[in-house]
Design a protein around this motif. Structure first.
Motif, PDB file in Angstrom:
ATOM      1  N   GLY A 443      23.262  93.647 -21.817  1.00 45.57           N
ATOM      2  CA  GLY A 443      22.742  93.164 -20.555  1.00 45.57           C
ATOM      3  C   GLY A 443      21.710  94.080 -19.931  1.00 45.57           C
ATOM      4  N   VAL A 444      21.122  93.579 -18.861  1.00 42.47           N
ATOM      5  CA  VAL A 444      20.136  94.311 -18.095  1.00 42.47           C
ATOM      6  C   VAL A 444      20.417  94.075 -16.618  1.00 42.47           C
ATOM      7  N   VAL A 445      20.247  95.111 -15.815  1.00 41.71           N
ATOM      8  CA  VAL A 445      20.413  95.011 -14.364  1.00 41.71           C
ATOM      9  C   VAL A 445      19.210  95.665 -13.711  1.00 41.71           C
ATOM     10  N   TYR A 446      18.551  94.927 -12.829  1.00 40.70           N
ATOM     11  CA  TYR A 446      17.468  95.494 -12.030  1.00 40.70           C
ATOM     12  C   TYR A 446      17.784  95.250 -10.571  1.00 40.70           C
ATOM     13  N   GLN A 447      17.665  96.292  -9.768  1.00 41.07           N
ATOM     14  CA  GLN A 447      17.856  96.109  -8.331  1.00 41.07           C
ATOM     15  C   GLN A 447      16.847  96.951  -7.556  1.00 41.07           C
ATOM     16  N   HIS A 448      16.455  96.395  -6.438  1.00 42.42           N
ATOM     17  CA  HIS A 448      15.456  97.016  -5.564  1.00 42.42           C
ATOM     18  C   HIS A 448      16.096  97.123  -4.180  1.00 42.42           C
ATOM     19  N   THR A 449      16.273  98.358  -3.718  1.00 42.78           N
ATOM     20  CA  THR A 449      16.931  98.596  -2.439  1.00 42.78           C
ATOM     21  C   THR A 449      15.916  99.101  -1.428  1.00 42.78           C
ATOM     22  N   PHE A 450      15.853  98.418  -0.299  1.00 43.51           N
ATOM     23  CA  PHE A 450      14.914  98.767   0.778  1.00 43.51           C
ATOM     24  C   PHE A 450      15.719  99.444   1.887  1.00 43.51           C
ATOM     25  N   LEU A 451      15.457 100.724   2.132  1.00 47.15           N
ATOM     26  CA  LEU A 451      16.139 101.479   3.177  1.00 47.15           C
ATOM     27  C   LEU A 451      15.206 101.670   4.363  1.00 47.15           C
ATOM     28  N   ARG A 452      15.714 101.327   5.559  1.00 47.30           N
ATOM     29  CA  ARG A 452      14.946 101.501   6.799  1.00 47.30           C
ATOM     30  C   ARG A 452      15.862 102.180   7.811  1.00 47.30           C
ATOM     31  N   GLU A 453      15.442 103.324   8.351  1.00 45.76           N
ATOM     32  CA  GLU A 453      16.281 104.110   9.253  1.00 45.76           C
ATOM     33  C   GLU A 453      15.508 104.474  10.520  1.00 45.76           C
ATOM     34  N   HIS A 454      15.924 103.906  11.639  1.00 45.77           N
ATOM     35  CA  HIS A 454      15.350 104.231  12.952  1.00 45.77           C
ATOM     36  C   HIS A 454      16.409 105.023  13.727  1.00 45.77           C
ATOM     37  N   ASP A 455      16.078 106.243  14.146  1.00 45.33           N
ATOM     38  CA  ASP A 455      17.024 107.081  14.877  1.00 45.33           C
ATOM     39  C   ASP A 455      16.337 107.694  16.090  1.00 45.33           C
ATOM     40  N   ASN A 456      17.065 107.728  17.197  1.00 47.14           N
ATOM     41  CA  ASN A 456      16.628 108.427  18.401  1.00 47.14           C
ATOM     42  C   ASN A 456      17.669 109.498  18.730  1.00 47.14           C
ATOM     43  N   LEU A 457      17.237 110.756  18.797  1.00 42.13           N
ATOM     44  CA  LEU A 457      18.160 111.859  19.035  1.00 42.13           C
ATOM     45  C   LEU A 457      17.681 112.710  20.190  1.00 42.13           C
ATOM     46  N   HIS A 522      11.910 105.652   5.725  1.00 40.93           N
ATOM     47  CA  HIS A 522      12.070 104.487   4.853  1.00 40.93           C
ATOM     48  C   HIS A 522      11.750 104.885   3.422  1.00 40.93           C
ATOM     49  N   THR A 523      12.334 104.163   2.516  1.00 40.61           N
ATOM     50  CA  THR A 523      11.997 104.317   1.103  1.00 40.61           C
ATOM     51  C   THR A 523      12.482 103.081   0.361  1.00 40.61           C
ATOM     52  N   ASP A 524      11.934 102.877  -0.818  1.00 45.16           N
ATOM     53  CA  ASP A 524      12.387 101.829  -1.724  1.00 45.16           C
ATOM     54  C   ASP A 524      12.991 102.504  -2.950  1.00 45.16           C
ATOM     55  N   ILE A 525      14.147 102.023  -3.345  1.00 39.75           N
ATOM     56  CA  ILE A 525      14.814 102.575  -4.529  1.00 39.75           C
ATOM     57  C   ILE A 525      14.874 101.489  -5.588  1.00 39.75           C
ATOM     58  N   LYS A 526      14.272 101.773  -6.716  1.00 37.99           N
ATOM     59  CA  LYS A 526      14.257 100.816  -7.825  1.00 37.99           C
ATOM     60  C   LYS A 526      15.114 101.372  -8.953  1.00 37.99           C
ATOM     61  N   GLU A 527      16.033 100.544  -9.419  1.00 36.60           N
ATOM     62  CA  GLU A 527      16.946 100.963 -10.481  1.00 36.60           C
ATOM     63  C   GLU A 527      16.944  99.932 -11.597  1.00 36.60           C
ATOM     64  N   ILE A 547      26.519 102.101 -25.072  1.00 36.42           N
ATOM     65  CA  ILE A 547      25.455 102.991 -24.622  1.00 36.42           C
ATOM     66  C   ILE A 547      24.762 102.334 -23.444  1.00 36.42           C
ATOM     67  N   ARG A 548      24.460 103.131 -22.440  1.00 34.99           N
ATOM     68  CA  ARG A 548      23.784 102.634 -21.240  1.00 34.99           C
ATOM     69  C   ARG A 548      22.597 103.550 -20.956  1.00 34.99           C
ATOM     70  N   GLY A 549      21.523 102.959 -20.510  1.00 35.96           N
ATOM     71  CA  GLY A 549      20.369 103.733 -20.080  1.00 35.96           C
ATOM     72  C   GLY A 549      20.012 103.370 -18.654  1.00 35.96           C
ATOM     73  N   ASP A 550      19.904 104.380 -17.780  1.00 34.26           N
ATOM     74  CA  ASP A 550      19.579 104.155 -16.372  1.00 34.26           C
ATOM     75  C   ASP A 550      18.262 104.815 -16.022  1.00 34.26           C
ATOM     76  N   LEU A 551      17.439 104.074 -15.297  1.00 35.38           N
ATOM     77  CA  LEU A 551      16.222 104.610 -14.698  1.00 35.38           C
ATOM     78  C   LEU A 551      16.361 104.479 -13.189  1.00 35.38           C
ATOM     79  N   TYR A 552      16.369 105.617 -12.485  1.00 36.38           N
ATOM     80  CA  TYR A 552      16.492 105.659 -11.032  1.00 36.38           C
ATOM     81  C   TYR A 552      15.167 106.141 -10.462  1.00 36.38           C
ATOM     82  N   ASN A 553      14.551 105.331  -9.610  1.00 39.55           N
ATOM     83  CA  ASN A 553      13.258 105.654  -9.027  1.00 39.55           C
ATOM     84  C   ASN A 553      13.339 105.450  -7.521  1.00 39.55           C
ATOM     85  N   GLY A 554      13.633 106.533  -6.791  1.00 40.09           N
ATOM     86  CA  GLY A 554      13.728 106.470  -5.335  1.00 40.09           C
ATOM     87  C   GLY A 554      12.923 107.582  -4.713  1.00 40.09           C
ATOM     88  N   LEU A 555      13.585 108.429  -3.928  1.00 40.87           N
ATOM     89  CA  LEU A 555      12.905 109.612  -3.406  1.00 40.87           C
ATOM     90  C   LEU A 555      12.618 110.599  -4.523  1.00 40.87           C
TER      91      LEU A 555
END
Length: 910
Positions: A443-457, A522-527, A547-555
């Protein structure tokens, strides 16, 4: 390029979802059994009763053959099943059928004419043992419907904690699988979710929507990645095959003003089905408070789940999951959060005015939705293709008090508001092929995660960043510049003369007229993951090769090949299975607050506000793990089966969390490495004269090694020596006993006993001045070893159950300090003897506890056939034991276990 990729993915998901609604039985992570029942001449037999059962998981279903003698069971968890067939005029039949992939199992049955002996045909496995090299626990709805659960708002987490070995309980629906903090993945009908699922991060799938779960604490097969310490495979309920509508309406009321209600309905036919579930909860104790007394802990939750199945040709089917959940809750207060005193005027002058600014009132709201269609096609009789896009989003909003200065507390110097979102869109596709002794899945799994963080301190402690100190070095409120100190009789705190004042924070000091610091990350994480695995059976041997192969592309970018190997050997004569397995895994950082935690410590403004450790900055890096498992499964007759494993895990770049003040806002952190050995055991008594029972137990040593390499917060491990992380626990166990009183009027009774030896509690006051690997300090009193308690408030001493020479602390009256080390005791914490505390070998811990829960119910009060009324009463912590989950933990704070809570539930079932 990025915009076009997003547009393409969005259009693909919309197209598949819209087409699914118009032609909506895909298997995803479940299988099926079908066949034809016939007589000795080959003529089909309609109206025969066909039943399947797994005695260990308590799964049971019944079907009737149609006019063509055909029967079918769909949406079956991967397990061995005992199949039986009966019909008037013929001898009954019994046999075993093994469902271990999505390829449909065909089991045709030929009945003998009545009077003949019962036929037994074995098609794979024994009733109580499995030859799978990977250890796992199977739990069906028939069991967990009667299991007393501690948390109504995190029932799925409570279920996993109670019924699975290797799990340590923590507060707010958190659980630690095999020594790791929240390194867990939920696979819901084939859709893998590796983001946090406790109630302070996200909203869980409601347990009312769950048919069965499989929990894997063993070395994960190649199809699983990301967070693999504990894998929870969830099979949801389906309406397919329910030719008559089946539903449940329940309502309950209990302690803390907790009111809940749920409605579910399943209906369908042989080729289609729909199951829908709606529930809601309103309670005065949504999160676990830092005080045994409950106040400012209200919350509510609403769930909607819908599953649609449609088989539009014998080879093609589609399955759709829809889920929306909303929760709202207050952050529980301590006594220190009541009637908070802070600056009300003159904060920038030499003489600021203090007065009450009210009670702390921090709150949060989380909204979650999930859309997951899956298309399944049979490729002949021995192969299945699966394709499933999905999109899931968590929207988390955190609100400070209406007056931010009221957020001030002993462990909170900042007020924070947050608007954070996690959008995960992806697709998974796989092919399963059965050929001879091989069961191959690729099998194959592709996921795209969109992170958005607004903080007031903003700074809310007038002495957190003081320009001036007195002659003893104590920070003073007021002033805006170190040059003002001398005229007022104070000493400059200017960094140029060795002081700690940070001018960069002054514009964001709310006590001195400043405003909030605004942060957006913010960042996008592609796996991308590719895998292939094969389960090969050869005589008494079973081999798992993958056997599994992972490609992690984020920060950051990481690639990792990951071999997975397992083997088992069955000794048929003794009903014994011996097994061993190995897995290499890529460990990815937690997504929650990942951007702020990776970037904040390089900011001059954010670093002190986030309590960053000195010298720690930079991006959280993915890590890797090698883990080994060895164990066995042993059946004793038909009434007892025991399974156990020894595990050893080494992780380079080991992840955990730190907490921001008195909030449920956590930051992922990264340690150099960890070593986790331990064992897990489960014993089951499936059914013995109307009694069933199970026992799960485990011991895990979670040893972490500095330095901390990335992430905001955390102050432990500064000695550079190894330490026990706060999810290290020497031993825990759960015993569940369930008895069905015989007879039509007989009720059922379920009882739990949960024992925890206690998680590590590094903030416990203790005495040790000689060991460099001890977090204790010490002083003397009359020449004897003593413990300085000045760093604790009266309420914190009360929360810890501290007493000095028999005098107990109260929320408003602190203990005398220092206190002789020999006279300091605690009713809630285990304090090592003076001079013996060691952060690795003998850490301070939460005191051991035993909790008892029970349920009693009647499923058919008025003996109805079609409509049945039920009544159930549940009691949690029946002895009203006062106990802690943790104390001032860097990673989760202070929380008490649930006080005694009684709940009554009434239901209508049809």
């Amino acid at each position: 390029m990025r915009t076009s990729t997003r547009t393409y993915l969005f259009c693909l998901i919309v197209f598949l979802c819209s087409s699914t609604f118009s032609a909506l039985y895909a298997q995803s992570n479940s299988g099926s059994i079908n066949g034809v029942v016939s007589d000795p001449t080959g003529a089909v037999i309609p109206g025969a009763t066909v039943s399947i059962q797994n005695p260990v998981s308590a799964y049971s279903r019944t079907a009737t053959t149609d006019s063509a003698g055909h029967y079918q069971f769909t949406n079956l968890p991967f397990n061995p099943y005992h199949l039986s067939v009966s019909v008037t005029g013929f001898a009954s039949y019994a046999g075993d059928v093994d469902v271990h992939s999505m390829v449909p199992v065909v089991s045709n049955v030929h009945l003998k004419v009545g009077g003949a002996n019962t036929t037994v045909m074995v098609e794979g496995g024994e009733d109580l043992i499995e030859d799978d090299p990977t250890s796992h626990t199977d739990i069906d709805r028939g069991l967990f419907e009667k299991l007393p659960l501690e948390s109504a708002s995190s029932s799925l987490s409570s279920l996993v904690t109670l019924a699975s070995p290797g799990v340590s309980a923590d507060s707010n629906g958190l659980f630690h699988g095999m020594g790791d903090h929240a390194s867990n993945s939920f696979s819901v009908d084939g859709q893998q979710i590796s983001d946090q699922q406790s109630k302070v991060f996200s909203n869980q799938l409601p347990s009312n929507a769950v048919q069965s779960i499989e929990v894997i604490p063993g070395a994960p097969p190649a199809e699983y990645g990301d967070k693999t310490s504990l894998i929870i495979n969830v099979t949801t309920r389906s309406g397919q095959g329910l030719t008559k509508p089946v539903g449940n309406i329940t309502t309950s009321y209990g302690a803390f003003g907790s009111a809940a209600g749920s409605v579910d309905l399943g209906c369908g036919g042989q080729n289609w089905g729909n199951f829908i579930e709606v529930d809601g909860l309103n309670t005065g104790r949504f999160l676990d408070p830092p005080e045994f007394k409950v106040f400012h802990a209200k919350g509510n939750e609403q769930n909607l789940f819908d599953r649609v199945d449609y088989q539009f040709t014998p080879a093609d089917s589609v399955h759709l999951n829809l889920n929306y959940t909303r929760s709202w809750y207050q952050t529980p207060n301590t006594y220190d959060n009541l009637n908070v005193s802070n600056v009300v005027s003159g904060g920038a002058s030499s003489d600021p005015v203090f007065d009450s600014v009210g009670n702390t009132d921090q709150r949060a709201k989380i909204q979650t939705f999930n859309i997951a269609p899956t298309y399944t096609r049979l490729l002949g009789a021995k192969a299945v293709f699966n394709f499933g896009p999905y999109v899931r989003k968590d929207q988390d909003n955190y609100y400070p008090s209406s007056n931010p200065l009221a957020d001030l507390g002993p462990i909170q110097n900042e007020s924070i508001s947050q608007k954070r979102s996690l959008l995960n869109a992806g697709v998974h596709a796989d092919v399963t092929i059965q050929k001879g002794a091989n069961n191959i899945k690729a099998g194959v799994v592709y996921q795209h995660t969109f992170l958005r963080e607004h903080d007031n301190l903003g700074v809310i402690n007038s002495t957190f960043n003081s320009p001036c100190v007195n002659t003893n070095g104590v920070s003073q409120p007021g002033f805006t510049d170190p040059s003002q100190c001398a005229a007022a009789g104070f000493v400059s705190n200017d960094p140029s003369v060795g002081g700690s004042f940070l001018p960069v924070l002054l514009p964001y000091d709310l006590t001195r007229g400043g405003s909030f610091f605004n942060y957006f990350g913010h960042t996008d994480i592609k796996e991308l993951a590719l895998y292939v695995q094969d389960q090969l059976k050869a005589g008494n041997w079973v081999f798992n090769l993958g056997i599994r192969g992972d490609l992690y592309n984020g920060l950051t970018v990481t690639r990792q090949p990951e071999p997975r190997v397992g083997l088992s050997y069955s000794i048929k004569q003794t009903n014994t299975v011996l097994r061993a397995s190995y897995a290499r895994t890529l460990e990815t950082p937690f997504n929650e607050n990942l951007v702020l935690s990776s970037q904040g410590c390089v900011s001059d403004v954010l670093s002190p506000l986030l309590n960053c450790s000195p010298g720690v900055s930079g991006i959280l890096q993915p890590g890797f793990r090698n883990e080994f498992h060895a164990g066995l499964q042993q059946a004793f007759g038909k009434n007892l089966v025991i399974s156990g494993d020894y595990v050893w895990k080494y992780t380079h770049n080991a992840f955990d969390f730190s907490i921001l003040g008195n909030t449920p806002i956590f930051f992922p952190i990264d340690w150099h490495n960890s070593k986790i050995p331990g064992f897990d055991i489960r014993a089951d008594v499936p059914n013995f004269h109307h009694l069933s029972a199970f026992v799960v137990m485990s011991s895990v040593a979670a040893r972490f090694f500095p330095p901390q390499s990335a992430g905001a917060g955390a102050t432990v491990g500064q000695s550079g020596l190894p330490f026990r992380i706060d999810h290290d626990e020497k031993f825990n166990e759960t015993t569940h006993i369930q008895y069905q009183v015989p007879g039509r009027l007989g009720p059922w009774v379920g009882v739990n006993w949960r024992y925890d030896s206690g998680l590590t509690a590094a903030s416990t006051p203790c005495y040790n001045i000689t060991d460099p690997n001890s977090s204790c300090g010490g002083t003397t009193l009359n020449g004897q070893p003593a413990i300085d308690l000045s760093g604790f408030t009266a309420d914190q001493e009360f929360e810890a159950g501290l007493a000095c020479n028999g005098v107990k602390a109260t929320p408003t009256t602190p203990l005398p300090t220092p206190c002789l080390a020999s006279q300091l005791t605690s009713s809630l914490l285990s304090i090592p003897a003076p001079g013996t505390e060691n952060d690795d070998k003998n850490p301070s811990r939460v005191k051991a506890r035993s909790l008892f829960d029970a349920s009693i119910g009647e499923d058919n009060l008025f003996h109805g056939d079609r409509y049945k009324w039920s009544l159930r009463v549940t009691g949690v912590n029946l002895a009203n034991k006062t106990a802690l989950y943790n104390f001032l933990s860097t990673f989760s704070g202070t929380h008490y276990v649930t006080p005694r809570a009684l709940t009554a539930e009434v239901g209508l079932h049809f």
